[in-house]
Write an enzyme that holds these catalytic residues in place. Structure first.
Site, PDB file in Angstrom:
ATOM      1  N   CYS A   2     -10.623  18.091 -10.469  1.00 26.22           N
ATOM      2  CA  CYS A   2     -10.663  16.720  -9.969  1.00 26.22           C
ATOM      3  C   CYS A   2     -11.150  16.761  -8.534  1.00 26.22           C
ATOM      4  O   CYS A   2     -11.438  17.820  -7.982  1.00 26.22           O
ATOM      5  CB  CYS A   2      -9.282  16.073 -10.038  1.00 26.22           C
ATOM      6  N   LEU A  50     -10.883  14.048 -13.581  1.00 24.65           N
ATOM      7  CA  LEU A  50     -11.397  14.593 -14.827  1.00 24.65           C
ATOM      8  C   LEU A  50     -10.163  14.847 -15.683  1.00 24.65           C
ATOM      9  O   LEU A  50      -9.361  15.742 -15.387  1.00 24.65           O
ATOM     10  CB  LEU A  50     -12.167  15.892 -14.592  1.00 24.65           C
ATOM     11  N   ALA A  51      -9.961  14.047 -16.725  1.00 27.03           N
ATOM     12  CA  ALA A  51      -8.729  14.097 -17.513  1.00 27.03           C
ATOM     13  C   ALA A  51      -8.725  15.316 -18.423  1.00 27.03           C
ATOM     14  O   ALA A  51      -9.560  15.435 -19.318  1.00 27.03           O
ATOM     15  CB  ALA A  51      -8.583  12.820 -18.336  1.00 27.03           C
ATOM     16  N   VAL A  53      -5.186  17.323 -18.771  1.00 24.62           N
ATOM     17  CA  VAL A  53      -3.796  17.399 -19.215  1.00 24.62           C
ATOM     18  C   VAL A  53      -3.095  16.087 -18.862  1.00 24.62           C
ATOM     19  O   VAL A  53      -3.255  15.574 -17.754  1.00 24.62           O
ATOM     20  CB  VAL A  53      -3.061  18.581 -18.541  1.00 24.62           C
ATOM     21  N   ASN A  75      -5.579  19.017  -7.159  1.00 24.02           N
ATOM     22  CA  ASN A  75      -6.689  19.422  -8.017  1.00 24.02           C
ATOM     23  C   ASN A  75      -6.352  20.801  -8.536  1.00 24.02           C
ATOM     24  O   ASN A  75      -6.127  21.727  -7.756  1.00 24.02           O
ATOM     25  CB  ASN A  75      -7.988  19.455  -7.206  1.00 24.02           C
ATOM     26  N   GLY A  76      -6.277  20.952  -9.854  1.00 28.05           N
ATOM     27  CA  GLY A  76      -5.991  22.267 -10.397  1.00 28.05           C
ATOM     28  C   GLY A  76      -5.268  22.209 -11.716  1.00 28.05           C
ATOM     29  O   GLY A  76      -5.154  21.149 -12.341  1.00 28.05           O
ATOM     30  N   ASP A  97       0.932  18.640 -15.803  1.00 26.57           N
ATOM     31  CA  ASP A  97       1.304  19.910 -15.188  1.00 26.57           C
ATOM     32  C   ASP A  97       1.631  19.760 -13.708  1.00 26.57           C
ATOM     33  O   ASP A  97       2.457  20.488 -13.166  1.00 26.57           O
ATOM     34  CB  ASP A  97       0.194  20.941 -15.403  1.00 26.57           C
ATOM     35  N   LEU A 251     -19.134  30.414 -20.469  1.00 17.85           N
ATOM     36  CA  LEU A 251     -20.411  30.948 -20.008  1.00 17.85           C
ATOM     37  C   LEU A 251     -20.528  32.395 -20.469  1.00 17.85           C
ATOM     38  O   LEU A 251     -19.570  33.167 -20.370  1.00 17.85           O
ATOM     39  CB  LEU A 251     -20.499  30.875 -18.481  1.00 17.85           C
ATOM     40  N   ILE A 283     -28.167  31.443 -20.030  1.00 16.43           N
ATOM     41  CA  ILE A 283     -29.348  30.871 -19.396  1.00 16.43           C
ATOM     42  C   ILE A 283     -30.224  31.988 -18.850  1.00 16.43           C
ATOM     43  O   ILE A 283     -29.725  33.037 -18.421  1.00 16.43           O
ATOM     44  CB  ILE A 283     -28.975  29.883 -18.266  1.00 16.43           C
ATOM     45  N   THR A 332     -27.538  35.198  -1.633  1.00 17.34           N
ATOM     46  CA  THR A 332     -27.205  35.584  -3.004  1.00 17.34           C
ATOM     47  C   THR A 332     -26.420  34.495  -3.728  1.00 17.34           C
ATOM     48  O   THR A 332     -26.544  34.322  -4.944  1.00 17.34           O
ATOM     49  CB  THR A 332     -26.425  36.922  -3.021  1.00 17.34           C
ATOM     50  N   ARG A 335     -29.129  32.003  -4.914  1.00 18.60           N
ATOM     51  CA  ARG A 335     -29.915  32.560  -6.022  1.00 18.60           C
ATOM     52  C   ARG A 335     -29.130  32.499  -7.334  1.00 18.60           C
ATOM     53  O   ARG A 335     -29.642  32.075  -8.367  1.00 18.60           O
ATOM     54  CB  ARG A 335     -30.262  34.013  -5.734  1.00 18.60           C
ATOM     55  N   SER A 358     -15.113  31.520 -17.565  1.00 18.75           N
ATOM     56  CA  SER A 358     -16.149  32.336 -16.941  1.00 18.75           C
ATOM     57  C   SER A 358     -15.545  33.649 -16.454  1.00 18.75           C
ATOM     58  O   SER A 358     -14.327  33.809 -16.400  1.00 18.75           O
ATOM     59  CB  SER A 358     -16.790  31.564 -15.779  1.00 18.75           C
ATOM     60  N   GLY A 359     -16.407  34.576 -16.075  1.00 13.99           N
ATOM     61  CA  GLY A 359     -15.968  35.921 -15.697  1.00 13.99           C
ATOM     62  C   GLY A 359     -15.890  36.169 -14.207  1.00 13.99           C
ATOM     63  O   GLY A 359     -15.810  37.330 -13.776  1.00 13.99           O
TER      64      GLY A 359
END
Length: 553
Positions: A2, A50-51, A53, A75-76, A97, A251, A283, A332, A335, A358-359
């Site tokens: 959010c 951004l809904a 939970v 936010n979290g 939460d 991703l 991508i 970086t 990029r 994501s990693g």
């Protein structure tokens, strides 16, 4: 994910300040609220939601009937909100939460609350009874927060720095200090009736490498078997992040980190009752090694796979928007962000996935950068790993948050789980170092023989994201350098130390990025303290392709 915004002690009509809050509307496309605080006419909260939970009661600032004097904007995601309710006998009014933050604060104070949160967060908590304002941010800064504090007591807070630009407070933006809130810290302010504040305390509540204070669900299980414990803790980190009612995707670059997370996500999504096919996204430019490797992984794990292609022209065209989203001029970071920004744009426009795994964080934690092969000793590699983790909020974590949130997506990063990172860093330095020229050896070995991934993926050499998306014939960074050669002349480079005294650009590409940054955020170059570069290497370019080890791996 959010967007939060708040001002305290505005001398101007608060309604005139609120336009700045709209600059972060991308973070919360579902709904928006501005709210003045009772009896404090110069205090205002803004929230873009951004809904994910608690769909019905999740609007903010959050208030509950039991504690009407508490106002919370955060936010979290708090993954242990149900667990702390059982542990401390909390009776929640909502299924959100974030209510755990209020309950923990009322139970033991703000430091107690922050220490007992298992999750990622940035919060603003107002206690009108005690006349206190509290700010807090998670250990690695996965969720962003900036603040502006003036000597006269005016305080403004926002998820992104752009939401603090253009506020009316008697000074130009260049004259005030807008800075990132330090991760792993909380601050306490005394609140006056005028809405002005006085900083009372700043303290660290969790240090990188320390085990968490809360009662974790996933814990090390097997004494003297670090491979088994690494598997159990990473699996637990993925499992707990499956909360929410929105569609989940991942991703997938085809490298070790995103492949592990994708495979674990597919494994536990089915066990958690998710019935839709989990989507993965890759991508790259034509001939990208990442796209080919991701295709192999997706077929192996059975995901609904999407491939996104972009041309050098499309990448260059996106740079201005990327830099504005990032609030950074680091080479970086930019990029690598172009590809991530474009794939996030695709996810938002072409799919209904909102929560994206994501990693991020693995390279810093598990010593995954190729230059770790050159570390003089395990102890120096450990020091570098911890330094990188401490600075993540200005580089890779910043990239991950901004490129996804720019398109209204929420990023989740299991590798930065508190218990997982605490345990991994507790292992002896020699266990965590690269072995036989293989970076992240211990992490790879932990999953060797499990069948989770094909061996050619599990042991695939490291590719920097900005390099992996490139064509094998011509890398993304080479394409950029050719373009900026036409944009920046030699005289501009000669004058660079005078034009940009702080962090003067050393290359034409860096100069080009800096120009765009200064256009959007003049005088704010201190947001990035240094250019990210590999250590123990003689290079002026952060691309892994410039390193000797890369060419021989």
């Amino acid at each position: 994910m959010c967007g939060i915004w708040a001002i305290f002690g505005s001398d101007e009509d608060v309604s005139k300040q609120c336009a700045s809050a709209l600059r972060i509307s991308h973070r919360g496309p579902d709904c928006f609220r501005l709210e003045n605080i009772n009896h404090f006419k110069n205090v205002c909260f803004g929230f873009h939601r951004l809904a994910i939970v608690g769909d019905i009661y999740g609007m903010q600032p959050m208030r509950v009937h039991r504690f009407p004097h508490i106002w919370l904007c955060y936010n979290g995601e708090i993954y242990n909100y149900r667990r702390v309710a059982e542990q401390f006998d909390f009776n929640y009014e909502t299924d959100c939460d974030g209510e755990s933050i209020i309950s923990l604060y009322m139970h033991g104070g703000i430091e107690f609350a922050a220490k007992h949160l298992d999750g990622v967060f940035a919060f603003i908590l107002l206690d009108t009874q005690q006349k206190k304002v509290f700010l807090g941010r998670d250990t690695y800064g996965v969720r962003p927060m900036f603040r502006l504090l003036k000597d006269d007591g005016f305080l403004a807070v926002c998820s992104e720095a752009k939401g603090l630009m253009g506020l009316s407070h008697g000074h130009a933006d260049q004259q005030v200090n807008i800075e990132p809130f330090p991760p792993g810290h909380f601050e306490s302010y005394d609140l006056k009736f005028s809405g002005k504040v006085t900083l009372n305390e700043q303290a660290r509540f969790h240090k990188i490498g320390d085990m968490p204070k809360y009662d974790a669900v996933a814990k090390p299980l097997v004494e003297n078997d670090h491979y088994a414990n690494i598997r159990a803790l990473l699996e637990g980190a993925v499992q707990k992040r499956l909360i929410g009612s929105r569609r989940i995707g991942c991703l997938l670059s085809g490298g070790l980190d995103s492949s592990l997370i994708s495979a674990l996500l597919l494994k536990y999504a089915k066990k958690s009752g998710i019935i839709y096919p989990v989507q993965t996204y890759a991508i790259g430019m034509e001939g990208s090694p990442d796209v080919e490797a991701a295709r192999t992984v997706a077929k192996y794990i059975g995901s609904e796979h999407h491939e996104v292609s972009f041309t050098p022209e499309e990448g260059i065209q996106a740079i201005d928007e990327v830099i504005y989203s990032l609030e950074s001029y680091d080479i970086t970071t930019i990029r690598a962000s172009v590809g991530m920004y474009l794939v996030s744009q695709y996810i938002r426009n072409k799919t209904d996935s909102v929560v994206i795994f994501s990693g991020e964080g693995s390279d810093e934690l598990a010593q995954g950068y190729i230059y770790f092969n050159k570390a003089p000793s395990p102890e120096e590699a450990d020091v570098e790993s911890r330094r990188l983790l401490g600075d993540l909020y200005m580089y890779d974590v910043l990239r991950g948050d901004r490129t996804t949130s720019a398109h209204g997506l929420e990023l989740r990063v299991p590798f930065l789980d508190h218990m997982f990172t605490g345990y991994y860093l507790s292992l002896p330095p020699e266990v965590r170092q690269a072995k036989n020229g293989i970076e992240k050896y211990t992490l790879r070995k932990a999953f060797d023989g499990t069948g989770l991934l094909p061996d050619e993926i599990l042991w695939r050499p490291k590719e920097a994201f900005s390099d992996g998306v490139s064509s094998v014939k011509k890398s993304w960074y080479e394409t950029l350098q050719e373009y900026v050669e036409e944009q920046i002349n030699d005289q501009m480079m000669e004058d660079a130390p005078k034009t940009f005294p702080f962090n003067p650009p050393q290359t034409k590409e860096a100069y080009y990025f800096r120009q765009i940054f200064e256009k959007h955020f003049p005088g704010k170059s201190t947001w990035i303290p240094y250019y990210w570069m590999p250590r123990w290497s003689q290079t002026k370019d952060p691309s892994a392709r410039t390193l000797k080890h890369y060419k021989t791996s």
